[in-house]
Design an enzyme around this catalytic site. Structure first.
Site, PDB file in Angstrom:
ATOM      1  N   LEU A 125     -85.461 -41.839  21.126  1.00 20.18           N
ATOM      2  CA  LEU A 125     -84.467 -42.907  21.262  1.00 20.18           C
ATOM      3  C   LEU A 125     -84.193 -43.193  22.731  1.00 20.18           C
ATOM      4  O   LEU A 125     -83.746 -42.328  23.470  1.00 20.18           O
ATOM      5  CB  LEU A 125     -83.169 -42.501  20.563  1.00 20.18           C
ATOM      6  CG  LEU A 125     -82.047 -43.540  20.560  1.00 20.18           C
ATOM      7  CD1 LEU A 125     -82.437 -44.741  19.719  1.00 20.18           C
ATOM      8  CD2 LEU A 125     -80.753 -42.936  20.043  1.00 20.18           C
ATOM      9  N   HIS A 229     -77.043 -32.454  26.134  1.00 18.00           N
ATOM     10  CA  HIS A 229     -76.885 -33.102  27.431  1.00 18.00           C
ATOM     11  C   HIS A 229     -75.824 -34.187  27.305  1.00 18.00           C
ATOM     12  O   HIS A 229     -75.693 -34.829  26.257  1.00 18.00           O
ATOM     13  CB  HIS A 229     -78.239 -33.703  27.842  1.00 18.00           C
ATOM     14  CG  HIS A 229     -78.302 -34.176  29.259  1.00 18.00           C
ATOM     15  ND1 HIS A 229     -77.752 -35.383  29.659  1.00 18.00           N
ATOM     16  CD2 HIS A 229     -78.863 -33.629  30.370  1.00 18.00           C
ATOM     17  CE1 HIS A 229     -77.984 -35.555  30.956  1.00 18.00           C
ATOM     18  NE2 HIS A 229     -78.637 -34.495  31.404  1.00 18.00           N
TER      19      HIS A 229
END
Length: 348
Positions: A125, A229
């Site tokens: 993505l 993250h």
């Protein structure tokens, strides 16, 4: 208009630019032009059904039809681990006890695992910074679930996503520094790049096969296991809203979590409906908030198309769309299309 379609060769420049901007740690789409070109070619062969279903790679491009440019990408890997072994760590607990000393110790451990082999992965993505907001990321992510729903025979019943783990702006991972670097004579970014390029045999050759006892790792390494993250947090939130949950598996390099769901339980699948197209002359209202939009898919395998329309266009048996939307979706009056809410409605 923003339209989802299968990736094409002329998307390469835009995809390479987005991969460069994503930084280090995005294993499935490293900033390697030759690799990205091969992935696009693989995806085209998949959509054209020129490869075995289990070897399929589906890359969906988000096209800005005014710019005539790809501004986002998302993907589905039909099965992982069939050609190259797919590795994870499974979080577990080792129990040791001594009745004589009245001691009972539970020690968290990491076990090298291939448990996800043969499972479908949603992956890759990427969205251009110029098109973030307004539900665009939701469309790019959730269009894949409409495809999974219509073509279930090509995929496993269970679907997972491996999320990017914690690393700093220089690509340094606390888990890699504490663990991987002790067995691999290379930097985290190099190991991650090699894995993304498909060169994974070194993992089996060099990674320890015995359990890793977490108390032996420094606090900084233990703290990032199962965390994502900061740039990946929105993607994780989207998947959680779809019904994906942490499955106890983490990435062997950066400790990022894997989340999974069964296709039939995914929100977009559960809330999807079918309607017949009715083409109208009146144009769509374009400033509708994401909460009032729905995704509409043409249900085609080879020429898959998805865009968004206001929810008010949906009737009891039909969906009313203007000619330009019908043209973008490559549908005609009477065709059966699939619709699903763009945003989470809160229904379970």
């Amino acid at each position: 208009m923003l339209v989802i379609r299968p990736s094409q060769e002329n998307d390469l420049d835009a995809l390479y630019a987005m991969a460069q901007g994503a930084g280090k740690g995005l294993t499935t789409l490293p900033a390697d032009r030759a690799l990205l070109a091969r992935k696009i070619q693989h995806a085209q062969e998949t959509f054209n059904q020129r490869c075995a279903p289990e070897a399929g790679l589906y890359l969906f491009a988000l096209e800005d039809t005014e710019l005539k440019q790809c501004v986002g990408i998302s993907g589905i890997q039909a099965r992982v681990g069939l050609d190259e072994v797919f590795y994870n760590y499974r979080l577990s607990v080792t129990v040791n006890a001594s009745r004589e000393l009245d001691v009972h110790v539970r020690t968290p451990t990491l076990h090298l695992s291939n448990d996800m082999t043969g499972t479908t992965e949603v992956c890759s993505l990427l969205l251009s910074s110029s098109h973030r907001g307004g539900g665009t990321g939701l469309l790019l992510s959730r269009c894949r679930f409409m495809f999974l729903d219509d073509f279930r025979s090509h995929f496993s019943e269970k679907v997972f996503a491996e999320m990017r783990g914690v690393s700093d702006s220089n690509g340094q991972s606390p888990l890699w520094d504490a663990l991987g670097s002790k067995f691999f004579d290379m930097e985290f970014s190099e190991a991650d790049m090699l894995s993304g390029l498909g060169n994974k045999s070194f993992i089996a050759e060099l990674m320890p096969k015995y359990p890793i006892y977490l108390p032996m790792l420094p606090d900084a390494a233990r703290a990032v296991i199962g965390r994502v993250h900061e740039n990946t947090a929105p993607a994780l939130k989207m998947l959680q809203a779809e019904g994906f949950n942490f499955n106890g598996m983490v990435d062997i390099f950066d400790g990022g979590p894997a989340v999974e769901a069964f296709i039939h339980s995914i929100r977009t699948v559960r809330e999807g409906i079918n309607r017949h197209v009715m083409i109208r002359k009146k144009p769509l209202v374009t400033d509708v908030p994401a909460e009032q939009q729905v995704m509409i898919s043409n249900r085609s395998f080879r020429d898959f198309r998805v865009t968004t329309i206001p929810a008010e266009c949906i009737g009891l048996d039909t969906v009313s769309i203007p000619a330009d939307v019908a043209e973008a979706l490559e549908v005609e009056s009477g065709d059966l299309v699939r619709l699903a809410p763009l945003k989470d409605t809160g229904r379970r």
